[in-house]
Design a protein around this motif. Structure first.
Motif, PDB file in Angstrom:
ATOM      1  N   TRP A 112      57.119  17.938  78.005  1.00  0.00           N
ATOM      2  CA  TRP A 112      56.001  17.175  77.426  1.00  0.00           C
ATOM      3  C   TRP A 112      56.277  15.678  77.501  1.00  0.00           C
ATOM      4  O   TRP A 112      55.361  14.876  77.628  1.00  0.00           O
ATOM      5  N   VAL A 113      57.543  15.310  77.382  1.00  0.00           N
ATOM      6  CA  VAL A 113      57.922  13.895  77.427  1.00  0.00           C
ATOM      7  C   VAL A 113      58.311  13.476  78.838  1.00  0.00           C
ATOM      8  O   VAL A 113      57.917  12.415  79.327  1.00  0.00           O
ATOM      9  N   ILE A 114      59.091  14.338  79.524  1.00  0.00           N
ATOM     10  CA  ILE A 114      59.633  13.968  80.841  1.00  0.00           C
ATOM     11  C   ILE A 114      58.523  13.809  81.873  1.00  0.00           C
ATOM     12  O   ILE A 114      58.501  12.832  82.637  1.00  0.00           O
ATOM     13  N   SER A 115      57.581  14.757  81.928  1.00  0.00           N
ATOM     14  CA  SER A 115      56.546  14.740  82.973  1.00  0.00           C
ATOM     15  C   SER A 115      55.720  13.459  82.974  1.00  0.00           C
ATOM     16  O   SER A 115      55.641  12.769  84.001  1.00  0.00           O
ATOM     17  N   PRO A 116      55.063  13.118  81.855  1.00  0.00           N
ATOM     18  CA  PRO A 116      54.227  11.903  81.906  1.00  0.00           C
ATOM     19  C   PRO A 116      55.021  10.623  82.086  1.00  0.00           C
ATOM     20  O   PRO A 116      54.565   9.705  82.772  1.00  0.00           O
ATOM     21  N   LEU A 117      56.225  10.552  81.474  1.00  0.00           N
ATOM     22  CA  LEU A 117      57.024   9.337  81.623  1.00  0.00           C
ATOM     23  C   LEU A 117      57.472   9.138  83.073  1.00  0.00           C
ATOM     24  O   LEU A 117      57.371   8.044  83.632  1.00  0.00           O
ATOM     25  N   LEU A 118      57.960  10.216  83.684  1.00  0.00           N
ATOM     26  CA  LEU A 118      58.421  10.121  85.065  1.00  0.00           C
ATOM     27  C   LEU A 118      57.264   9.785  85.997  1.00  0.00           C
ATOM     28  O   LEU A 118      57.372   8.917  86.876  1.00  0.00           O
ATOM     29  N   GLY A 119      56.137  10.482  85.815  1.00  0.00           N
ATOM     30  CA  GLY A 119      54.970  10.200  86.648  1.00  0.00           C
ATOM     31  C   GLY A 119      54.463   8.783  86.461  1.00  0.00           C
ATOM     32  O   GLY A 119      54.106   8.102  87.434  1.00  0.00           O
ATOM     33  N   GLY A 120      54.430   8.305  85.211  1.00  0.00           N
ATOM     34  CA  GLY A 120      53.959   6.952  84.941  1.00  0.00           C
ATOM     35  C   GLY A 120      54.869   5.883  85.520  1.00  0.00           C
ATOM     36  O   GLY A 120      54.402   4.896  86.093  1.00  0.00           O
ATOM     37  N   LEU A 121      56.181   6.079  85.398  1.00  0.00           N
ATOM     38  CA  LEU A 121      57.132   5.092  85.925  1.00  0.00           C
ATOM     39  C   LEU A 121      57.063   5.004  87.453  1.00  0.00           C
ATOM     40  O   LEU A 121      57.088   3.906  88.026  1.00  0.00           O
ATOM     41  N   ILE A 122      56.972   6.159  88.124  1.00  0.00           N
ATOM     42  CA  ILE A 122      56.919   6.142  89.588  1.00  0.00           C
ATOM     43  C   ILE A 122      55.614   5.512  90.071  1.00  0.00           C
ATOM     44  O   ILE A 122      55.605   4.687  91.001  1.00  0.00           O
ATOM     45  N   ALA A 123      54.490   5.870  89.434  1.00  0.00           N
ATOM     46  CA  ALA A 123      53.200   5.281  89.820  1.00  0.00           C
ATOM     47  C   ALA A 123      53.206   3.771  89.603  1.00  0.00           C
ATOM     48  O   ALA A 123      52.733   3.001  90.452  1.00  0.00           O
ATOM     49  N   ALA A 124      53.740   3.327  88.456  1.00  0.00           N
ATOM     50  CA  ALA A 124      53.818   1.888  88.178  1.00  0.00           C
ATOM     51  C   ALA A 124      54.717   1.185  89.175  1.00  0.00           C
ATOM     52  O   ALA A 124      54.429   0.057  89.613  1.00  0.00           O
ATOM     53  N   GLY A 125      55.824   1.819  89.563  1.00  0.00           N
ATOM     54  CA  GLY A 125      56.729   1.213  90.535  1.00  0.00           C
ATOM     55  C   GLY A 125      56.063   0.986  91.883  1.00  0.00           C
ATOM     56  O   GLY A 125      56.208  -0.078  92.498  1.00  0.00           O
ATOM     57  N   PHE A 126      55.303   1.978  92.347  1.00  0.00           N
ATOM     58  CA  PHE A 126      54.611   1.803  93.630  1.00  0.00           C
ATOM     59  C   PHE A 126      53.501   0.761  93.528  1.00  0.00           C
ATOM     60  O   PHE A 126      53.268   0.007  94.485  1.00  0.00           O
ATOM     61  N   LEU A 127      52.809   0.715  92.389  1.00  0.00           N
ATOM     62  CA  LEU A 127      51.768  -0.304  92.235  1.00  0.00           C
ATOM     63  C   LEU A 127      52.382  -1.701  92.224  1.00  0.00           C
ATOM     64  O   LEU A 127      51.815  -2.639  92.806  1.00  0.00           O
ATOM     65  N   TRP A 128      53.541  -1.856  91.571  1.00  0.00           N
ATOM     66  CA  TRP A 128      54.238  -3.148  91.600  1.00  0.00           C
ATOM     67  C   TRP A 128      54.578  -3.546  93.036  1.00  0.00           C
ATOM     68  O   TRP A 128      54.385  -4.696  93.435  1.00  0.00           O
ATOM     69  N   PHE A 129      55.067  -2.591  93.807  1.00  0.00           N
ATOM     70  CA  PHE A 129      55.428  -2.868  95.198  1.00  0.00           C
ATOM     71  C   PHE A 129      54.197  -3.309  95.992  1.00  0.00           C
ATOM     72  O   PHE A 129      54.254  -4.283  96.764  1.00  0.00           O
ATOM     73  N   ILE A 130      53.077  -2.611  95.822  1.00  0.00           N
ATOM     74  CA  ILE A 130      51.856  -2.950  96.559  1.00  0.00           C
ATOM     75  C   ILE A 130      51.351  -4.340  96.167  1.00  0.00           C
ATOM     76  O   ILE A 130      50.929  -5.128  97.019  1.00  0.00           O
ATOM     77  N   LYS A 131      51.410  -4.670  94.882  1.00  0.00           N
ATOM     78  CA  LYS A 131      50.954  -5.987  94.431  1.00  0.00           C
ATOM     79  C   LYS A 131      51.837  -7.096  94.995  1.00  0.00           C
ATOM     80  O   LYS A 131      51.348  -8.119  95.487  1.00  0.00           O
ATOM     81  N   GLU A 132      53.144  -6.889  94.907  1.00  0.00           N
ATOM     82  CA  GLU A 132      54.063  -7.938  95.327  1.00  0.00           C
ATOM     83  C   GLU A 132      54.113  -8.110  96.847  1.00  0.00           C
ATOM     84  O   GLU A 132      54.210  -9.233  97.348  1.00  0.00           O
ATOM     85  N   ARG A 133      54.051  -7.004  97.576  1.00  0.00           N
ATOM     86  CA  ARG A 133      54.259  -7.064  99.024  1.00  0.00           C
ATOM     87  C   ARG A 133      52.963  -7.166  99.828  1.00  0.00           C
ATOM     88  O   ARG A 133      52.998  -7.545 100.999  1.00  0.00           O
ATOM     89  N   ILE A 134      51.825  -6.795  99.204  1.00  0.00           N
ATOM     90  CA  ILE A 134      50.572  -6.798  99.973  1.00  0.00           C
ATOM     91  C   ILE A 134      49.488  -7.636  99.293  1.00  0.00           C
ATOM     92  O   ILE A 134      48.984  -8.604  99.879  1.00  0.00           O
ATOM     93  N   ILE A 135      49.127  -7.291  98.059  1.00  0.00           N
ATOM     94  CA  ILE A 135      47.942  -7.874  97.431  1.00  0.00           C
ATOM     95  C   ILE A 135      48.094  -9.378  97.217  1.00  0.00           C
ATOM     96  O   ILE A 135      47.164 -10.156  97.493  1.00  0.00           O
ATOM     97  N   TYR A 136      49.254  -9.829  96.733  1.00  0.00           N
ATOM     98  CA  TYR A 136      49.435 -11.244  96.412  1.00  0.00           C
ATOM     99  C   TYR A 136      50.189 -12.008  97.501  1.00  0.00           C
ATOM    100  O   TYR A 136      50.809 -13.026  97.232  1.00  0.00           O
ATOM    101  N   GLN A 137      50.101 -11.500  98.717  1.00  0.00           N
ATOM    102  CA  GLN A 137      50.649 -12.221  99.856  1.00  0.00           C
ATOM    103  C   GLN A 137      49.574 -13.155 100.442  1.00  0.00           C
ATOM    104  O   GLN A 137      48.381 -12.837 100.372  1.00  0.00           O
ATOM    105  N   PRO A 138      49.982 -14.292 101.025  1.00  0.00           N
ATOM    106  CA  PRO A 138      48.979 -15.205 101.604  1.00  0.00           C
ATOM    107  C   PRO A 138      48.119 -14.530 102.672  1.00  0.00           C
ATOM    108  O   PRO A 138      46.910 -14.709 102.704  1.00  0.00           O
ATOM    109  N   ASP A 139      48.746 -13.747 103.568  1.00  0.00           N
ATOM    110  CA  ASP A 139      48.002 -13.000 104.588  1.00  0.00           C
ATOM    111  C   ASP A 139      48.093 -11.516 104.238  1.00  0.00           C
ATOM    112  O   ASP A 139      49.044 -10.818 104.598  1.00  0.00           O
ATOM    113  N   LYS A 140      47.090 -11.027 103.511  1.00  0.00           N
ATOM    114  CA  LYS A 140      47.105  -9.643 103.029  1.00  0.00           C
ATOM    115  C   LYS A 140      47.054  -8.645 104.185  1.00  0.00           C
ATOM    116  O   LYS A 140      47.711  -7.593 104.142  1.00  0.00           O
ATOM    117  N   ILE A 141      46.260  -8.946 105.195  1.00  0.00           N
ATOM    118  CA  ILE A 141      46.082  -7.998 106.298  1.00  0.00           C
ATOM    119  C   ILE A 141      47.372  -7.854 107.097  1.00  0.00           C
ATOM    120  O   ILE A 141      47.764  -6.748 107.479  1.00  0.00           O
TER     121      ILE A 141
END
Length: 529
Positions: free
Chosen positions: A236-265
């Motif tokens: 009950w605790v492990i599943s949502p925490l693990l899923g939330g942390l991994i999803a947040a980690g990938f979103l951080w990567f996408i924001k830092e490496r793609i979305i907020y880059q000068p040339d997004k494409i």
């Protein structure tokens, strides 16, 4: 010339209206006399007719309003009855046919509720991100859920049927059958209630709770495998925490490496093939571990090797594909959504296949145990799952999704936090990776908890990231106005009310299903004497 003709037409039309009015007044005078004032006149029989027609139209509208919500339950009831009829035709002449018929109806009821509640976790993110329409999501889910259940389902049935309570602790086959029927009904009823209040719950936990409650009522607390129950409670605790942390980690990567880059494409051309390759590898390993056990047995190391090979292959293939697809796109976030849309649809289909392969056992596990015990009288040996039992589970899940799924799909996809294709992609990717990590660690996890935890993780990360960017902007511009606590509360990106409702439903699921199952079992025992 044109103006003159238009004026003549207008004059002719006005003259015609006046002539009609004079004729109407002459008819009234002939019927009622010249002394009757007809300023607001309308014959009484026309008044009565209009009043009756108005009543009829209101009655029809009310009937349609009342009948519309009843159509889905009526169709679900028809499917449940047909499932019982199918069992009666196939098992005609077998000892205990009536018991199997009732069990088939209960299994169909459980399958419908799984489709109504559990499948929303796979399709909700894609619908919430506006990548799939509701109809398209339901169509894809129906095809892949049914394929997963019929092709690769059934391997985990024995675990659901006999892994929670030791069958040898049950006094007789009759009591074992009654306990399984109580468990099936209680689990289905609880999932039905959760769907009605709008809470996505783990159907696996509902079945586990039902089997546990009936087992305790039938054979006492010693019959329950408490280490497994403790591991389930920990999930009950492990599943949502693990899923939330991994999803947040990938979103951080996408924001830092793609979305907020000068040339997004340009950044997307580099990193989108990598991310989709990771997704392909994760889902390949996930399906090898969880979705294809019935076809071929694959150990964890082999599954990882398969995933790694497929992931590298997909990454290499997508490099030119993404380069071609990104040509002409503007340097903006909306363009990035185009690149993530198709991978998100594919991930939703893979999740549905794996879900059908695994969670069909929640509907047909107890049903298969009842059929086996009724036919052979042996309730301690391995269970063979008849194909018609798998069909009830597969079509029941699809039927429940079609009739009742949209409510939970909307809630999961758009009412917890706002999703776009990038965020939804992170949720889907976290589901596959979390299951792989949990399998490596030997932890039982719930796909429902992982998916919903991933959505909450994405939402809370967005809040944290927005606050972080605000602090950075204030550091760069000291005169920037400071937001008050009330303004910060209004900027929350996750609906806390849904979080509390879902968390409470998760915690209550196992004990609630267990209590319901124990009550139902005692009722069956009293009824049968």
């Amino acid at each position: 010339m044109c103006v003159t003709l238009s004026l003549r037409k207008c004059c002719t039309f006005v003259t015609w209206i006046e002539a009609k009015k004079l004729c109407r007044e002459r008819r009234k005078s002939e019927v009622l006399g010249d002394n009757v004032s007809d300023k607001n006149y309308e014959p009484r029989h026309f008044e009565t007719l209009d009043r009756d027609l108005d009543r009829l139209s209101r009655l029809e509208a009310a009937n349609a309003f009342v009948a519309r919500p009843m159509a889905a339950p009526a169709l679900a009831a028809a499917f449940i009855l047909l499932s019982g009829l199918l069992a009666a035709l196939l098992m005609d002449g077998t000892t205990g046919t009536m018991v199997i018929v009732v069990a088939a109806a209960l299994g169909a009821y459980m399958a419908v509720n799984i489709g109504a509640n559990d499948v929303a976790n796979n399709m909700g993110p894609a619908v919430g991100a506006n990548v799939l329409s509701m109809g398209g999501a339901i169509a894809i889910a129906i095809v892949f859920e049914s394929a997963g259940a019929l092709i690769a389902g059934g391997d985990v049935v024995s675990t659901v049927a006999k892994g929670i309570v030791a069958p040898e602790s049950t006094p007789s086959a009759e009591i074992f059958i009654e306990a399984m029927m109580a468990a099936l009904f209680a689990a289905a009823l609880w999932v039905n209630i959760a769907t009605w209040i709008g809470a996505p719950v783990s159907t696996t936990h509902a079945v586990v709770g039902g089997v546990m409650g009936a087992g305790i009522a039938a054979a006492g607390f010693g019959a329950v495998n408490w280490p497994i129950m403790a591991a389930i409670a920990a999930s009950w605790v492990i599943s949502p925490l693990l899923g939330g942390l991994i999803a947040a980690g990938f979103l951080w990567f996408i924001k830092e490496r793609i979305i907020y880059q000068p040339d997004k494409i340009a950044a997307a051309r580099v990193w989108v093939p990598v991310l989709v390759g990771i997704m392909a590898g994760a889902f390949s390993a996930y399906l090898a571990l969880k979705g294809l056990k019935k076809i071929i047995k694959i150990d964890f190391t082999t599954a990882l090797g398969i995933g790694l090979a497929i992931g590298i292959g997909v990454w290499l293939i997508l490099i030119p594909v993404i380069r071609k697809r990104s040509q002409g796109l503007e340097n903006r976030n909306r363009s990035l959504k185009v690149l993530f849309s198709i991978p998100l649809i594919v991930s939703a289909a893979f999740l549905s296949f794996a879900h059908g392969a695994n969670d069909v056992a929640n509907a047909v596990g107890p049903l298969a145990a009842i059929v086996s015990a009724t036919e052979t009288g042996d309730f301690t040996s391995a269970i063979s799952v008849p194909f018609w039992v798998m069909m009830i589970g597969a079509f029941g899940i699809s039927f429940g999704l079609f009739l009742f799924g949209p409510k939970l799909i909307r809630m999961v996809g758009s009412e917890i936090t706002k999703l776009n294709p990038m965020r939804a992609f992170c949720v889907a990717l976290s589901a596959a990776i979390t299951v792989i990590i949990a399998s490596w660690l030997g932890l039982p996890v719930s796909s429902t908890h992982i998916a919903v935890g991933g959505i909450f993780g994405v939402g809370f990360f967005r809040e944290w990231y927005a606050e972080r960017r605000l602090l950075r902007a204030r550091h760069l511009v000291p005169d920037r106005p400071v937001h008050t606590p009330n303004e910060r509360r209004q900027r929350k990106l996750v609906r806390r009310a849904h979080m509390m409702t879902i968390a409470a439903a998760w915690i209550v699921t196992v004990p609630a299903a267990a209590i319901l199952s124990g009550i139902v079992f005692m009722g069956i025992r009293l009824a049968t004497g």
